[in-house]
Structures are given as structure tokens and as C-alpha cells.
Design a protein around this motif. Sequence first.
Motif, mmCIF file in Angstrom:
data_model
loop_
_atom_site.group_PDB
_atom_site.id
_atom_site.type_symbol
_atom_site.label_atom_id
_atom_site.label_comp_id
_atom_site.label_asym_id
_atom_site.label_seq_id
_atom_site.Cartn_x
_atom_site.Cartn_y
_atom_site.Cartn_z
ATOM 1 N N THR A 302 0.840 -1.194 0.000
ATOM 2 C CA THR A 302 0.000 0.000 0.000
ATOM 3 C C THR A 302 0.882 1.253 0.000
ATOM 4 O O THR A 302 2.078 1.192 0.302
ATOM 5 C CB THR A 302 -0.899 0.039 1.240
ATOM 6 O OG1 THR A 302 -0.073 0.141 2.417
ATOM 7 C CG2 THR A 302 -1.763 -1.212 1.341
ATOM 8 N N ILE A 303 0.275 2.382 -0.318
ATOM 9 C CA ILE A 303 0.996 3.664 -0.287
ATOM 10 C C ILE A 303 1.574 3.902 1.105
ATOM 11 O O ILE A 303 2.709 4.346 1.266
ATOM 12 C CB ILE A 303 0.051 4.833 -0.667
ATOM 13 C CG1 ILE A 303 -0.319 4.752 -2.149
ATOM 14 C CG2 ILE A 303 0.693 6.175 -0.341
ATOM 15 C CD1 ILE A 303 0.829 5.040 -3.086
ATOM 16 N N GLN A 304 0.790 3.564 2.109
ATOM 17 C CA GLN A 304 1.231 3.780 3.483
ATOM 18 C C GLN A 304 2.459 2.934 3.813
ATOM 19 O O GLN A 304 3.432 3.431 4.396
ATOM 20 C CB GLN A 304 0.093 3.436 4.454
ATOM 21 C CG GLN A 304 0.380 3.839 5.890
ATOM 22 C CD GLN A 304 -0.789 3.501 6.793
ATOM 23 O OE1 GLN A 304 -1.134 2.332 6.987
ATOM 24 N NE2 GLN A 304 -1.416 4.517 7.347
ATOM 25 N N GLU A 305 2.444 1.664 3.431
ATOM 26 C CA GLU A 305 3.595 0.791 3.680
ATOM 27 C C GLU A 305 4.828 1.288 2.944
ATOM 28 O O GLU A 305 5.945 1.281 3.490
ATOM 29 C CB GLU A 305 3.268 -0.637 3.236
ATOM 30 C CG GLU A 305 2.280 -1.359 4.129
ATOM 31 C CD GLU A 305 1.940 -2.727 3.584
ATOM 32 O OE1 GLU A 305 2.370 -3.734 4.192
ATOM 33 O OE2 GLU A 305 1.266 -2.808 2.531
ATOM 34 N N ARG A 306 4.637 1.745 1.719
ATOM 35 C CA ARG A 306 5.771 2.217 0.923
ATOM 36 C C ARG A 306 6.426 3.442 1.553
ATOM 37 O O ARG A 306 7.656 3.510 1.663
ATOM 38 C CB ARG A 306 5.307 2.572 -0.494
ATOM 39 C CG ARG A 306 4.858 1.400 -1.338
ATOM 40 C CD ARG A 306 4.351 1.918 -2.672
ATOM 41 N NE ARG A 306 3.658 0.891 -3.442
ATOM 42 C CZ ARG A 306 3.021 1.140 -4.588
ATOM 43 N NH1 ARG A 306 3.011 2.362 -5.080
ATOM 44 N NH2 ARG A 306 2.412 0.156 -5.221
ATOM 45 N N ILE A 307 5.615 4.408 1.939
ATOM 46 C CA ILE A 307 6.199 5.658 2.431
ATOM 47 C C ILE A 307 6.804 5.490 3.820
ATOM 48 O O ILE A 307 7.855 6.065 4.130
ATOM 49 C CB ILE A 307 5.149 6.800 2.408
ATOM 50 C CG1 ILE A 307 5.864 8.137 2.683
ATOM 51 C CG2 ILE A 307 4.042 6.580 3.425
ATOM 52 C CD1 ILE A 307 4.995 9.338 2.419
ATOM 53 N N ILE A 308 6.171 4.668 4.668
ATOM 54 C CA ILE A 308 6.741 4.416 5.996
ATOM 55 C C ILE A 308 8.137 3.812 5.862
ATOM 56 O O ILE A 308 9.098 4.265 6.494
ATOM 57 C CB ILE A 308 5.832 3.474 6.817
ATOM 58 C CG1 ILE A 308 4.568 4.203 7.263
ATOM 59 C CG2 ILE A 308 6.583 2.941 8.054
ATOM 60 C CD1 ILE A 308 3.551 3.298 7.957
ATOM 61 N N THR A 309 8.247 2.805 5.012
ATOM 62 C CA THR A 309 9.532 2.109 4.853
ATOM 63 C C THR A 309 10.543 2.956 4.086
ATOM 64 O O THR A 309 11.732 2.958 4.410
ATOM 65 C CB THR A 309 9.320 0.766 4.151
ATOM 66 O OG1 THR A 309 8.360 -0.005 4.898
ATOM 67 C CG2 THR A 309 10.618 -0.022 4.070
ATOM 68 N N GLY A 313 13.926 4.132 5.643
ATOM 69 C CA GLY A 313 15.158 3.670 5.013
ATOM 70 C C GLY A 313 16.104 4.819 4.682
ATOM 71 O O GLY A 313 17.321 4.697 4.851
ATOM 72 N N ILE A 314 15.548 5.936 4.230
ATOM 73 C CA ILE A 314 16.375 7.105 3.906
ATOM 74 C C ILE A 314 17.057 7.636 5.161
ATOM 75 O O ILE A 314 18.261 7.946 5.148
ATOM 76 C CB ILE A 314 15.522 8.213 3.242
ATOM 77 C CG1 ILE A 314 15.101 7.772 1.844
ATOM 78 C CG2 ILE A 314 16.292 9.527 3.184
ATOM 79 C CD1 ILE A 314 14.060 8.665 1.200
ATOM 80 N N PHE A 315 16.322 7.722 6.259
ATOM 81 C CA PHE A 315 16.913 8.216 7.504
ATOM 82 C C PHE A 315 17.926 7.215 8.071
ATOM 83 O O PHE A 315 18.913 7.628 8.694
ATOM 84 C CB PHE A 315 15.821 8.530 8.530
ATOM 85 C CG PHE A 315 15.268 9.922 8.400
ATOM 86 C CD1 PHE A 315 15.781 10.959 9.161
ATOM 87 C CD2 PHE A 315 14.255 10.196 7.501
ATOM 88 C CE1 PHE A 315 15.300 12.242 9.030
ATOM 89 C CE2 PHE A 315 13.749 11.479 7.354
ATOM 90 C CZ PHE A 315 14.272 12.514 8.118
ATOM 91 N N LEU A 316 17.691 5.927 7.851
ATOM 92 C CA LEU A 316 18.674 4.928 8.280
ATOM 93 C C LEU A 316 19.969 5.096 7.488
ATOM 94 O O LEU A 316 21.069 5.031 8.054
ATOM 95 C CB LEU A 316 18.115 3.519 8.083
ATOM 96 C CG LEU A 316 19.016 2.370 8.558
ATOM 97 C CD1 LEU A 316 19.254 2.438 10.060
ATOM 98 C CD2 LEU A 316 18.403 1.019 8.179
ATOM 99 N N VAL A 346 16.854 8.000 14.821
ATOM 100 C CA VAL A 346 15.623 7.978 15.616
ATOM 101 C C VAL A 346 14.398 7.896 14.716
ATOM 102 O O VAL A 346 13.445 7.158 15.000
ATOM 103 C CB VAL A 346 15.556 9.198 16.566
ATOM 104 C CG1 VAL A 346 15.548 10.515 15.813
ATOM 105 C CG2 VAL A 346 14.301 9.101 17.442
ATOM 106 N N VAL A 347 14.405 8.652 13.612
ATOM 107 C CA VAL A 347 13.274 8.599 12.674
ATOM 108 C C VAL A 347 13.213 7.227 12.013
ATOM 109 O O VAL A 347 12.137 6.653 11.845
ATOM 110 C CB VAL A 347 13.397 9.715 11.613
ATOM 111 C CG1 VAL A 347 12.288 9.594 10.574
ATOM 112 C CG2 VAL A 347 13.344 11.087 12.284
ATOM 113 N N ALA A 348 14.382 6.696 11.659
ATOM 114 C CA ALA A 348 14.432 5.353 11.066
ATOM 115 C C ALA A 348 13.881 4.320 12.030
ATOM 116 O O ALA A 348 13.125 3.416 11.634
ATOM 117 C CB ALA A 348 15.879 5.014 10.694
ATOM 118 N N CYS A 349 14.258 4.437 13.294
ATOM 119 C CA CYS A 349 13.817 3.474 14.300
ATOM 120 C C CYS A 349 12.297 3.498 14.455
ATOM 121 O O CYS A 349 11.641 2.452 14.497
ATOM 122 C CB CYS A 349 14.510 3.798 15.630
ATOM 123 S SG CYS A 349 14.407 2.466 16.838
#
Length: 580
Positions: A302-309, A313-316, A346-349
Motif C-alpha cells: 500500500t501507499i502507506q507501507e511504501r512511504i513508511i519504509t 530507510g532514507i533516515f537509516l 531515531v526517525v528510522a527506528c
Amino acid sequence: MRLKRYILNLGIPISIILLISIGIASVQITHHGLILGDDFSFHFNRFYETYKQITTHHINLFQSLFSFSQSGRIVNAVYGLGFSYFAGGLLALVHNWFRFQVLLSFLCEFTAGITMFALLKKINIKNWLAVCGAGLYMSSSVVSTWGLNQAMTGWGAALLPLLFTEAIAVTQDRKARFSPIVLAVGMSLLIGTHLFSTMLGFLGIIPFFLVALIRTNTKRKLLTKIGISIIITMFLSIASLLTFIDVNLSNQLIKPWKNTNMLASAVKFTMGNNSYFELGLVLTILFLAQISYVTLSWSQRTIQERIITSVGGIFLLLSSTLVPWNFLATHSSIIAGIQFPARFQVVACILLLAGSALTAQNLTIRNPQFQYFPLISFFIMFMLIFFGTVDKMATSANYWQSSTPTAAGNNLISPAGISADRIRAIFSNSNLGIAMNTVLKWTPDYLPLKVQQSHNQINTYDLYGRQILNNPIKVTHQVTRDNKLMLSWVSDSSTTVTLPVVVYSHSIVQVNNKALRPSQISVSDIGALMVHQLHGKNQVVIGYKENNLFTKAFLIQLISWVFLIIFVGIKKINIKHRLQ
């Protein structure tokens, strides 16, 4: 019946989060140890300042009247004004450094647990999985860094999930629904606590709202709600914002040190325990598995799953050694000012934990024969991280009863060579200020540089140590009735001297009963006052010219919070009556 179910659904998870918080914070009690982490001296001086202001009724939003060697330096006005008064109020209640530190550690862990649990429930994660996810987050290094190091990033981590509850909510469907009040409260609490965490949160939620704005058919409604949230935020944090802006615009402040070896402070993907600069086995596997799963099944997510990850991932990536931070830092002082790339984790976590929980729950729906596997897996991961954190807390707390009670951090002791027993006795003294004058840190952050003076041209740490902390002139400090600092001393000669007190552009200076015009005030490279002393008794009074606007802003902010609490309380009561 509905009310009973409502209480059970919240009561049990909150009770478990409460127990986890107690389990982490109580390590200090069982080991009888205060933890003097790297940032202990800096932040606990801030809290001691507001504690004394509250208990003596000498309120000064700008000058440090009681802390930082009573130097008058400005700290709280530019660094977490609201939280500093909150912490000062708690210190006034417990009146003991050990109890205060344990209480703050408990509150940090509990806040992190509640906010993370709320975020996971926002994406409809089941209670037990949400509790394990919250426990995993509470035990991680991004939160426990407060208890271990007294780093304010820990409190930032405790509050940040509030922002992301609404950022995630706005992407759930095309209606882009979210609560402007919750978003404003989260942002205001962060502004009043830790500005760098505020910036991270702001950057982290932007992609969510941009995606929502593109997808929704009610763009005007979404923009209106964002505008309402901004207005509420302004009212809830107006004093914190104005004091920060005033001091920064009217002075050239010494910024926190520039780190050109940033890779040493970036996150490494390791197979060991989780720490602030090492992700550890559990989170490395969990986060990389989540990123890989969403990437490989992108079209099915879903759009939500994509953007959360994706955002997680970018912040990680930003937090890691995969970015050439040293190269970037040597070419940009702004990037070097970030200091620790690990702060991005922290955002990645938050997001990758939320994404992993969502993925785990969705997999069980499609494969009911494995319905308990995600819960068991999250519980095992939580226990591994939890016991690792407890072990680190115990190690740091054990230093307190050793021959080197300050070994948990890099603070200095004054006078040098003082015994371990004496240090422990000082922190048990009912006069809390003695401890703040014993454990020191040569941190010149937010001192005013001379106009056009470059931070790189002088050793500000050395000057702060010589001119403020170890100044040879033995002055007597007194706080006047109108909340100013009075310095008195006796001299056997008539010469120009540098006093251990800091002057800013809006400071008011009076030397031996003579008010000085701004053009008559002389200061050192770091803003220490230079005066011509007379033979015999001398007296200097330093105040800060506050605009009446700041008092009004402080009252507006206070009234806004009271009004909001009453409003939310009435709303909750109405919901309770409807449930009955």
C-alpha cells in the motif's frame, strides 16, 4: 460493557509499558548509582537554574542566575525553555539529585512507550504486538541515551512518535484525515524540549503530507487543517520561539562544536548489542528485512507501507557510515554542525519498527497458521534489547560506587583530586548547588562572540575555562530583588580585569553604582565582562533588558496550554459518556 472493554484495551498495555519503564529506570536504584553521563553537567545545570528560579521566585527567562557558575550566560532561552522549567519543577518536588535522575529516566521511557504504542495503534496493530513494539522502542539506544548519557536526543525520541502518528494517519486513505491538535502538541513539545529533534521530525513528516496532498481530492481542507495546526503550535510555543529568535538575532553565538570526523559518530551495522553508534544484530536484521521485503514486493504494498519504509530507510542511510560524512563535513560547516549522523536513526527506528509491525501483522492475516510467530519474534527481540539496555545501565550505575564515580561520562571535577567519597557526599547534600559547582564541563555553547569574530580563530573552550570556570578573581554572587546578578569583590589594586560573568547585546551593566552605556561596555572574545576595578570594594550588577512582549508571550503560552488541556479533557469526558 463498552467502557469496560475500552479500559481493558488501554489499561493492560499501559500497565505493561509502566512496568518496562520501571524495569529500566530502577536499575539505578538496585545498583545505588547516579549516572554522570557526558551531558550531565550541561543539562542538570539548566534544570538546577529553573529549580532555583521556581523555589526563590526569581524568574529570569534569559540569564542563568544560579547555575553555570552564576555566570549569567544564556542557555535555557535558546535550548528547550519549556522542558527546563518542567524539569526544574520536578526537582523542586523531589529535592534530591538521585531521585530526580531516576524520575526523569522513568518518565522518558514511559513517554516513549506511550507515544510509540499510540503510533502502532494508529496503523491498527493488535495490542500485544503493539506493546512488544513499544517495548522494543523504549529499550533501544535512541531512547535510553537519556538515562545513559543525559543526552536530550533521548527525550526527543520519546516525543517524536507523536508527530508520526498524524503523518502516518494522513496517508491512510485519500481523505487525508489527521488531528491538527495532536500534530501541534507534538511539534510544540519538541520545540520546548530539543530543537534538533524538532527539525528531524519536521523533515520526516514532510514526505507524508506531500504524498497526502498529491493524492487527496480535498486539498483545500488538508491545507486548512495544516494551517490550523501551525497556528496552534505558535500559541503553544510562542515564548520558546521568541526567546530563541531574540537571543540569536541580537548576538553572534558560539554554536556547538563542528565535527569533521563525522563517520566516527555514524551508525554501523553490526552483529553485537544495540548502542547509539551500533545498530546491533536485532535491529540490523529487522530493519534490513523490512526494507528488502517492501522493495521486492513494491507493487503489492500500500501507499502507506511504501512511504513508511521509504522514509525510514532514507533516515537509516543518513545515519550510517554509508554516507561520506567526513568529506561533506570538510566542505560545509552546516553539515559539520550536525555533529553526529547517528542522530538521524531515531526517525528510522520509529518508522521501520512501525513498518515491521505492520508487515508482520499482514503476513499473519494471509498465513493464519503462523499467527503467533510475529508476536513471539517481537517479544524475543524486545527481551534481547531490553536486557542489553539494563546491562548498560547497570555498568554505568556501578561506576558511582567505585573509585571513579564520574567515569560514566567526560565531566571534570573541581577541585581536581577530590575523593570519590567526597563526590558521593556532595550529591547527597541538601544544597543541590554544591554538586553543580563540583562536576563541570567546559562547554562554551551559546556564549556571545565579539562582532565579526570567527569561532575558528579562538579556543573558546580554553577561554571559557580560564575566564569563567577558573577565573582568579574571587567574587561573591548575589541575586537582586529585581532578578539581576550582583558581583562583589575586594581588590588591592586599580587595574582592568575580566570578570566571570557574561554580557549579551541586551545586557544592562552597572559598575560601582554607575550605569554603563552599550558603547562603554568592554568584553572578552567570549563575552566575559571587562571592567576597571578600583582599589578596595567593587560591585557589578548585570541584568537583561527584556521586552514586555516576552512576559506576555510567556503568559499566552501558559494560558494556551491550560485551555488546550481543559478542551481535551472535556472532549474525553464526552466520549466517556457516549461509551456508557
